[in-house]
Scaffold this motif. Structure first.
Motif, PDB file in Angstrom:
ATOM      1  N   PHE A 317       2.378 -24.197  -0.147  1.00 36.37           N
ATOM      2  CA  PHE A 317       2.258 -23.080   0.792  1.00 36.37           C
ATOM      3  C   PHE A 317       3.483 -22.181   0.760  1.00 36.37           C
ATOM      4  CE2 PHE A 317      -1.205 -25.527   2.718  1.00 36.37           C
ATOM      5  CZ  PHE A 317      -2.103 -24.508   2.982  1.00 36.37           C
ATOM      6  N   SER A 318       4.659 -22.740   0.481  1.00 38.07           N
ATOM      7  CA  SER A 318       5.860 -21.914   0.383  1.00 38.07           C
ATOM      8  C   SER A 318       5.765 -20.978  -0.814  1.00 38.07           C
ATOM      9  CB  SER A 318       7.111 -22.797   0.262  1.00 38.07           C
ATOM     10  OG  SER A 318       7.270 -23.606   1.408  1.00 38.07           O
ATOM     11  N   GLU A 319       5.346 -21.518  -1.959  1.00 40.96           N
ATOM     12  CA  GLU A 319       5.201 -20.691  -3.164  1.00 40.96           C
ATOM     13  C   GLU A 319       4.239 -19.529  -2.923  1.00 40.96           C
ATOM     14  OE1 GLU A 319       4.182 -22.468  -6.815  1.00 40.96           O
ATOM     15  OE2 GLU A 319       5.853 -23.888  -6.831  1.00 40.96           O
ATOM     16  N   ILE A 320       3.078 -19.846  -2.355  1.00 39.70           N
ATOM     17  CA  ILE A 320       2.050 -18.825  -2.174  1.00 39.70           C
ATOM     18  C   ILE A 320       2.439 -17.836  -1.080  1.00 39.70           C
ATOM     19  CG2 ILE A 320      -0.358 -18.449  -1.490  1.00 39.70           C
ATOM     20  CD1 ILE A 320      -1.004 -21.134  -2.827  1.00 39.70           C
ATOM     21  N   ALA A 321       2.956 -18.348   0.037  1.00 39.70           N
ATOM     22  CA  ALA A 321       3.283 -17.474   1.168  1.00 39.70           C
ATOM     23  C   ALA A 321       4.412 -16.509   0.844  1.00 39.70           C
ATOM     24  CB  ALA A 321       3.648 -18.317   2.386  1.00 39.70           C
ATOM     25  N   PHE A 322       5.401 -16.945   0.063  1.00 38.21           N
ATOM     26  CA  PHE A 322       6.540 -16.087  -0.239  1.00 38.21           C
ATOM     27  C   PHE A 322       6.239 -15.076  -1.336  1.00 38.21           C
ATOM     28  CE2 PHE A 322       9.011 -19.302   2.025  1.00 38.21           C
ATOM     29  CZ  PHE A 322       9.924 -18.514   2.696  1.00 38.21           C
ATOM     30  N   THR A 323       5.188 -15.288  -2.108  1.00 43.63           N
ATOM     31  CA  THR A 323       4.902 -14.386  -3.224  1.00 43.63           C
ATOM     32  C   THR A 323       3.625 -13.567  -3.017  1.00 43.63           C
ATOM     33  OG1 THR A 323       3.740 -16.177  -4.407  1.00 43.63           O
ATOM     34  CG2 THR A 323       6.078 -15.856  -4.895  1.00 43.63           C
ATOM     35  N   TYR A 324       2.997 -13.695  -1.859  1.00 41.95           N
ATOM     36  CA  TYR A 324       1.771 -12.933  -1.620  1.00 41.95           C
ATOM     37  C   TYR A 324       2.094 -11.588  -0.968  1.00 41.95           C
ATOM     38  CZ  TYR A 324      -2.739 -11.492   0.167  1.00 41.95           C
ATOM     39  OH  TYR A 324      -3.865 -10.754   0.433  1.00 41.95           O
ATOM     40  N   PRO A 325       1.475 -10.471  -1.414  1.00 47.11           N
ATOM     41  CA  PRO A 325       1.696  -9.166  -0.767  1.00 47.11           C
ATOM     42  C   PRO A 325       0.835  -9.024   0.497  1.00 47.11           C
ATOM     43  CG  PRO A 325       0.272  -8.910  -2.686  1.00 47.11           C
ATOM     44  CD  PRO A 325       0.685 -10.362  -2.651  1.00 47.11           C
ATOM     45  N   TYR A 326       1.449  -8.770   1.626  1.00 51.20           N
ATOM     46  CA  TYR A 326       0.761  -8.772   2.916  1.00 51.20           C
ATOM     47  C   TYR A 326       0.363  -7.364   3.386  1.00 51.20           C
ATOM     48  CZ  TYR A 326       2.256 -13.621   3.396  1.00 51.20           C
ATOM     49  OH  TYR A 326       2.449 -14.967   3.203  1.00 51.20           O
ATOM     50  N   ARG A 327       0.457  -6.364   2.505  1.00 51.98           N
ATOM     51  CA  ARG A 327       0.215  -4.993   2.952  1.00 51.98           C
ATOM     52  C   ARG A 327      -1.180  -4.807   3.550  1.00 51.98           C
ATOM     53  NH1 ARG A 327       0.669  -0.174  -1.348  1.00 51.98           N
ATOM     54  NH2 ARG A 327      -1.103  -1.317  -2.224  1.00 51.98           N
ATOM     55  N   LYS A 328      -2.203  -5.314   2.890  1.00 50.38           N
ATOM     56  CA  LYS A 328      -3.561  -5.096   3.376  1.00 50.38           C
ATOM     57  C   LYS A 328      -3.813  -5.851   4.676  1.00 50.38           C
ATOM     58  CE  LYS A 328      -8.196  -4.359   1.640  1.00 50.38           C
ATOM     59  NZ  LYS A 328      -9.087  -4.407   0.459  1.00 50.38           N
ATOM     60  N   ILE A 329      -3.252  -7.039   4.803  1.00 56.27           N
ATOM     61  CA  ILE A 329      -3.409  -7.803   6.043  1.00 56.27           C
ATOM     62  C   ILE A 329      -2.757  -7.054   7.198  1.00 56.27           C
ATOM     63  CG2 ILE A 329      -2.738  -9.933   7.232  1.00 56.27           C
ATOM     64  CD1 ILE A 329      -3.093 -11.421   4.642  1.00 56.27           C
ATOM     65  N   LEU A 330      -1.556  -6.546   6.965  1.00 55.59           N
ATOM     66  CA  LEU A 330      -0.872  -5.783   8.014  1.00 55.59           C
ATOM     67  C   LEU A 330      -1.615  -4.492   8.321  1.00 55.59           C
ATOM     68  CD1 LEU A 330       2.859  -6.263   6.987  1.00 55.59           C
ATOM     69  CD2 LEU A 330       1.623  -7.391   8.837  1.00 55.59           C
ATOM     70  N   GLY A 331      -2.270  -3.924   7.300  1.00 54.96           N
ATOM     71  CA  GLY A 331      -3.072  -2.726   7.538  1.00 54.96           C
ATOM     72  C   GLY A 331      -4.219  -2.995   8.486  1.00 54.96           C
ATOM     73  N   TYR A 332      -4.866  -4.143   8.349  1.00 53.94           N
ATOM     74  CA  TYR A 332      -5.932  -4.513   9.282  1.00 53.94           C
ATOM     75  C   TYR A 332      -5.397  -4.687  10.700  1.00 53.94           C
ATOM     76  CZ  TYR A 332      -9.363  -5.356   5.571  1.00 53.94           C
ATOM     77  OH  TYR A 332     -10.247  -5.196   4.536  1.00 53.94           O
ATOM     78  N   LEU A 333      -4.139  -5.115  10.804  1.00 58.00           N
ATOM     79  CA  LEU A 333      -3.547  -5.347  12.127  1.00 58.00           C
ATOM     80  C   LEU A 333      -2.918  -4.090  12.712  1.00 58.00           C
ATOM     81  CD1 LEU A 333      -1.888  -8.827  11.445  1.00 58.00           C
ATOM     82  CD2 LEU A 333      -4.083  -8.355  12.538  1.00 58.00           C
ATOM     83  N   GLY A 334      -3.036  -2.970  11.985  1.00 54.16           N
ATOM     84  CA  GLY A 334      -2.544  -1.704  12.508  1.00 54.16           C
ATOM     85  C   GLY A 334      -1.163  -1.314  12.057  1.00 54.16           C
ATOM     86  N   PHE A 335      -0.604  -2.021  11.080  1.00 50.54           N
ATOM     87  CA  PHE A 335       0.729  -1.705  10.577  1.00 50.54           C
ATOM     88  C   PHE A 335       0.596  -1.122   9.175  1.00 50.54           C
ATOM     89  CE2 PHE A 335       1.157  -5.283  13.506  1.00 50.54           C
ATOM     90  CZ  PHE A 335       2.101  -4.798  14.400  1.00 50.54           C
ATOM     91  N   GLU A 336       0.484   0.163   9.085  1.00 48.61           N
ATOM     92  CA  GLU A 336       0.336   0.827   7.787  1.00 48.61           C
ATOM     93  C   GLU A 336       1.703   0.974   7.120  1.00 48.61           C
ATOM     94  OE1 GLU A 336      -2.407   1.494   6.365  1.00 48.61           O
ATOM     95  OE2 GLU A 336      -3.792   1.116   8.039  1.00 48.61           O
ATOM     96  N   THR A 337       1.751   0.661   5.828  1.00 48.58           N
ATOM     97  CA  THR A 337       2.997   0.773   5.077  1.00 48.58           C
ATOM     98  C   THR A 337       2.687   1.019   3.606  1.00 48.58           C
ATOM     99  OG1 THR A 337       5.009  -0.404   4.408  1.00 48.58           O
ATOM    100  CG2 THR A 337       3.056  -1.738   4.797  1.00 48.58           C
ATOM    101  N   ASP A 338       3.609   1.701   2.920  1.00 48.70           N
ATOM    102  CA  ASP A 338       3.454   1.952   1.492  1.00 48.70           C
ATOM    103  C   ASP A 338       3.981   0.794   0.650  1.00 48.70           C
ATOM    104  OD1 ASP A 338       2.329   4.431   1.969  1.00 48.70           O
ATOM    105  OD2 ASP A 338       4.288   5.449   1.992  1.00 48.70           O
ATOM    106  N   SER A 339       4.769  -0.068   1.276  1.00 46.54           N
ATOM    107  CA  SER A 339       5.331  -1.219   0.567  1.00 46.54           C
ATOM    108  C   SER A 339       4.292  -2.323   0.433  1.00 46.54           C
ATOM    109  CB  SER A 339       6.553  -1.742   1.315  1.00 46.54           C
ATOM    110  OG  SER A 339       6.998  -2.960   0.764  1.00 46.54           O
ATOM    111  N   LEU A 340       4.477  -3.184  -0.580  1.00 46.87           N
ATOM    112  CA  LEU A 340       3.571  -4.329  -0.746  1.00 46.87           C
ATOM    113  C   LEU A 340       3.801  -5.407   0.307  1.00 46.87           C
ATOM    114  CD1 LEU A 340       3.587  -4.842  -4.635  1.00 46.87           C
ATOM    115  CD2 LEU A 340       1.727  -3.958  -3.225  1.00 46.87           C
ATOM    116  N   VAL A 341       4.943  -5.359   0.967  1.00 45.89           N
ATOM    117  CA  VAL A 341       5.343  -6.399   1.942  1.00 45.89           C
ATOM    118  C   VAL A 341       5.265  -7.769   1.264  1.00 45.89           C
ATOM    119  CG1 VAL A 341       5.139  -7.150   4.340  1.00 45.89           C
ATOM    120  CG2 VAL A 341       4.224  -4.933   3.666  1.00 45.89           C
TER     121      VAL A 341
END
Length: 374
Positions: A317-341
């Motif tokens: 879970f550490s490997e996957i969680a630290f290397t996954y881009p969260y931009r789309k998930i944050l977009g669903y939660l109302g946090f729009e960003t141009d970064s991959l997060v």
């Protein structure tokens, strides 16, 4: 302080199993009530589905594979008292045996229907890996065991065994990427999930992911029953706890060593096959798995089977969680960003294992379950 009154006082509801269930149901009802509203609730469900699809499900599958590999490492360390650096390549050798047997079975027209044919070929891969492990034990390790050599001598010998095994795998099956999973690919498909739920995010559940979880649970339960209920398992535990006392009790060390290698090779083959089915088979990839497997064993507490399982999931879970881009998930939660997060690029996935390993060795060298110090 009235300690007697405190002892008789009923525990907090959230400490009881039914209390945890009530809290879980309450959270589910909150999520469902939010989902019934327009906009926010649906977006929350979309975010949860995407998180489950790309983090939770792959993390569980990868964690099972690492846990099985780490179990073999921790078993060898507990009983044989050295770190087997050839274990990841033993996984590759066993998986190679499964692939070759799968091809033979497919050529004969034998299959497992919707399940991968590799499940039928698994005993042949286990036999190949056990044979290899016993050859190395009889040709190399037994000599040093009788000489009562230092653990570092066994480690160096295992590095030699690692290179020999890696060369054999490349020579026999080749260095290229190979896929051998057949049968039904998906249990739940993205499009079917979207049509069923009406969400914009789809959930995919591959057959190999479910097989990995089911096989891992069966193997772990079988191993724990073997170690705790059978005379041979108890003898192995006694030998691991105190070698001299075990020898005085009449335990045969060669028999213990024999079954340790058999069990470790079996675990390695199952872990290697599940990893190959879920992703693909490539000898160099298995060589790279050595770091996550050792990190899993050390994080959980090397020498502790339960720690190997916990460590496998922590690392996965550490490997996957630290290397996954969260931009789309944050977009669903109302946090729009141009970064991959994205905290780290996927190229640095194994760096996560290394960082975890270093941190554990510095601040908690005995791991989560207080295993032996490396």
């Amino acid at each position: 302080m009235d300690t007697k009154a405190d002892a008789n006082r009923p525990s907090a509801p959230w400490r009881r199993p039914w209390g945890i269930a009530v809290v879980g149901v309450a959270l589910l009802l909150v999520v469902l009530s939010m989902a019934s509203r327009d906009g926010g609730g649906v977006n929350l469900l979309n975010a949860l589905v995407r998180f489950a699809n790309f983090v939770v499900i792959p993390g569980i599958s990868y964690g099972c594979q690492l846990a099985l590999g780490a179990l073999g490492v921790t078993l060898i360390y507990a009983v044989m008292r050295f770190s087997d650096f050839a274990h990841a390549d033993t996984m590759a050798f066993g998986a190679m045996g499964v692939i070759l047997a799968t091809r033979v079975l497919q050529g004969m027209g034998i299959s497992a229907g919707p399940l991968p044919t590799a499940l039928l070929a698994l005993p042949f891969g286990i036999l190949a890996a056990v044979t290899l492990a016993l050859v190395f034990d009889r040709a190399v390790y037994r000599f040093y065991r009788r000489q009562r050599a230092a653990p570092v001598t066994f480690v160096i010998a295992s590095i030699g065994a690692m290179f020999v095994t890696n060369g054999l795998v490349r020579l026999i099956i080749g260095p290229n990427d190979q896929r051998f999973a057949d049968g039904a690919r998906f249990i739940v498909r993205v499009q079917a999930f979207k049509e069923m739920t009406g969400l914009s995010e789809g959930l995919a559940l591959r057959t190999t992911q479910v097989i990995t979880l089911v096989v891992a649970v069966i193997v772990v339960l079988g191993l724990f029953l073997f170690l705790n209920r059978t005379p041979l398992g108890k003898a192995m535990r006694a030998y691991a706890d105190n070698e001299d006392l075990a020898l005085l009790s009449g335990i045969n060390p060669e028999r213990v060593a024999l079954w340790t290698w058999i069990i470790a090779a079996t675990l390695a083959t199952i872990a290697g096959t599940l990893y190959g089915l879920d992703k693909s088979f490539k000898p160099f990839t298995y060589f790279q798995l050595l770091l996550p497997i050792f990190a899993s064993a050390i994080v959980g507490g090397i020498g502790k089977p339960l720690g190997a399982i916990a460590g496998g999931f922590v690392v996965a879970f550490s490997e996957i969680a630290f290397t996954y881009p969260y931009r789309k998930i944050l977009g669903y939660l109302g946090f729009e960003t141009d970064s991959l997060v994205q905290l780290l690029s996927t190229d640095y996935k194994f760096a996560v294992c290394f960082i975890i390993l270093v941190m554990v060795l510095i601040w908690r060298p005995r791991g989560i379950f207080q295993g032996r110090v490396i």
